[in-house]
Design a protein around this motif. Structure first.
Motif, PDB file in Angstrom:
ATOM      1  N   VAL A   9       0.996  -1.098   0.077  1.00 49.36           N
ATOM      2  CA  VAL A   9       0.101  -0.167  -0.073  1.00 49.36           C
ATOM      3  C   VAL A   9       0.880   1.235   0.226  1.00 49.36           C
ATOM      4  N   ASP A  10       0.506   2.220  -0.692  1.00 55.32           N
ATOM      5  CA  ASP A  10       1.193   3.428  -0.793  1.00 55.32           C
ATOM      6  C   ASP A  10       0.770   4.383   0.430  1.00 55.32           C
ATOM      7  N   LEU A  11       1.744   4.563   1.329  1.00 52.95           N
ATOM      8  CA  LEU A  11       1.426   5.232   2.459  1.00 52.95           C
ATOM      9  C   LEU A  11       1.866   6.782   2.664  1.00 52.95           C
ATOM     10  N   ARG A  12       2.247   7.313   1.346  1.00 55.08           N
ATOM     11  CA  ARG A  12       2.960   8.515   1.445  1.00 55.08           C
ATOM     12  C   ARG A  12       1.939   9.751   2.107  1.00 55.08           C
ATOM     13  N   ASP A  13       0.702   9.569   1.785  1.00 51.71           N
ATOM     14  CA  ASP A  13      -0.481  10.698   2.122  1.00 51.71           C
ATOM     15  C   ASP A  13      -1.410  10.239   3.205  1.00 51.71           C
ATOM     16  N   GLY A  21       5.334   3.912  22.648  1.00 55.63           N
ATOM     17  CA  GLY A  21       6.822   4.271  22.486  1.00 55.63           C
ATOM     18  C   GLY A  21       7.897   3.524  23.053  1.00 55.63           C
ATOM     19  N   GLY A  22       7.561   2.288  23.249  1.00 54.23           N
ATOM     20  CA  GLY A  22       8.613   1.260  23.700  1.00 54.23           C
ATOM     21  C   GLY A  22       9.303   0.847  22.411  1.00 54.23           C
ATOM     22  N   ARG A  23       9.987  -0.548  22.801  1.00 55.83           N
ATOM     23  CA  ARG A  23      10.789  -1.202  21.848  1.00 55.83           C
ATOM     24  C   ARG A  23      10.034  -1.727  20.653  1.00 55.83           C
ATOM     25  N   ILE A  24       8.961  -2.298  20.803  1.00 54.60           N
ATOM     26  CA  ILE A  24       8.235  -2.765  19.609  1.00 54.60           C
ATOM     27  C   ILE A  24       7.488  -1.388  18.981  1.00 54.60           C
ATOM     28  N   ALA A  25       7.159  -0.529  19.436  1.00 53.32           N
ATOM     29  CA  ALA A  25       6.806   0.725  18.592  1.00 53.32           C
ATOM     30  C   ALA A  25       8.098   1.352  17.871  1.00 53.32           C
ATOM     31  N   GLY A  26       8.941   1.229  18.397  1.00 51.66           N
ATOM     32  CA  GLY A  26      10.289   1.974  17.906  1.00 51.66           C
ATOM     33  C   GLY A  26      10.822   1.186  16.639  1.00 51.66           C
ATOM     34  N   ARG A  27      10.786  -0.261  16.822  1.00 53.21           N
ATOM     35  CA  ARG A  27      11.099  -0.800  15.565  1.00 53.21           C
ATOM     36  C   ARG A  27       9.896  -0.583  14.171  1.00 53.21           C
ATOM     37  N   ARG A  28       8.843  -0.580  14.780  1.00 50.59           N
ATOM     38  CA  ARG A  28       7.792  -0.522  13.650  1.00 50.59           C
ATOM     39  C   ARG A  28       7.968   0.910  13.151  1.00 50.59           C
ATOM     40  N   LEU A  33       8.760   4.572   8.721  1.00 51.02           N
ATOM     41  CA  LEU A  33       9.323   5.745   8.094  1.00 51.02           C
ATOM     42  C   LEU A  33      10.026   5.979   6.646  1.00 51.02           C
ATOM     43  N   LEU A  34      10.132   4.293   6.386  1.00 50.89           N
ATOM     44  CA  LEU A  34      10.668   4.317   5.178  1.00 50.89           C
ATOM     45  C   LEU A  34       9.646   4.527   4.196  1.00 50.89           C
ATOM     46  N   PHE A  35       8.414   4.330   4.461  1.00 48.72           N
ATOM     47  CA  PHE A  35       7.344   4.482   3.542  1.00 48.72           C
ATOM     48  C   PHE A  35       6.275   5.509   3.801  1.00 48.72           C
ATOM     49  N   SER A  36       6.409   6.232   4.958  1.00 51.10           N
ATOM     50  CA  SER A  36       5.491   7.313   5.417  1.00 51.10           C
ATOM     51  C   SER A  36       6.002   8.374   6.107  1.00 51.10           C
ATOM     52  N   PRO A  37       5.826   9.468   5.767  1.00 48.89           N
ATOM     53  CA  PRO A  37       6.188  10.503   6.462  1.00 48.89           C
ATOM     54  C   PRO A  37       5.346  11.294   7.556  1.00 48.89           C
TER      55      PRO A  37
END
Length: 168
Positions: A9-13, A21-28, A33-37
């Motif tokens: 899926v295009d996540l750009r917009d 905000g922990g370890r799992i959230a950080g990895r995800r 961030l490679l796919f969505s700003p």
């Protein structure tokens, strides 16, 4: 459980909200961030990766706990990755009511989608999933495929993956 169909899926917009905000959230977050700003993380405290991305302006960090009813209109995806099972379930229930696809790190049965292992290089993106139940199998194949992708000649980066929908 039925096999999941892979969809790219295009996540750009698209608005994506991550609760926790922990370890799992950080990895995800690192992978997303490679796919969505357009990521917003809701957490009173956050991992170093999330803090750094907030300082760089690549995501928005809202230092707050989840409040029922607060998931904004227009949200495309939600990741419930808090360290509180009850809060994750409240997030799941709100997403159900609002028709928002959700991934709940603490409850495999409440995942509308799995968060795959990712290997990427340039325009090549490979997603790896083992059905959410065998994380070591997903990690094994993600690492194996990532190594192949990295060794394929040029210097583009292969990205570390997450954990297929459940905590490690």
């Amino acid at each position: 459980m039925a096999k999941r169909f892979p969809v790219f899926v295009d996540l750009r917009d698209r608005e994506i909200h991550i609760y926790g905000g922990g370890r799992i959230a950080g990895r995800r977050v690192e992978t997303l961030l490679l796919f969505s700003p357009r990521l917003t993380v809701h957490a009173p405290e956050a991992s170093g990766k999330i803090e750094e991305a907030d300082r760089e302006g690549t995501l928005t960090l809202c230092r707050e706990f989840y409040v029922p009813g607060s998931i904004p209109p227009g949200t495309f995806l939600v990741l419930a990755a808090t360290d509180d099972h009850e809060v994750n379930e409240q997030i799941y229930e709100e997403c159900r009511e609002k028709g928002i696809p959700v991934n709940v790190c603490s409850n495999q049965k409440h995942c509308d989608f799995h968060f795959p292992g990712i290997a990427s290089k340039g325009d090549l993106v490979i997603g790896i999933n083992a059905g959410g139940g065998d994380h070591s199998l997903a990690k094994k194949w993600t690492d194996r495929i990532r190594k192949e992708v990295e060794e394929d000649g040029d210097d583009d980066q292969a990205q570390e993956a997450s954990d297929d929908g459940k905590p490690s």
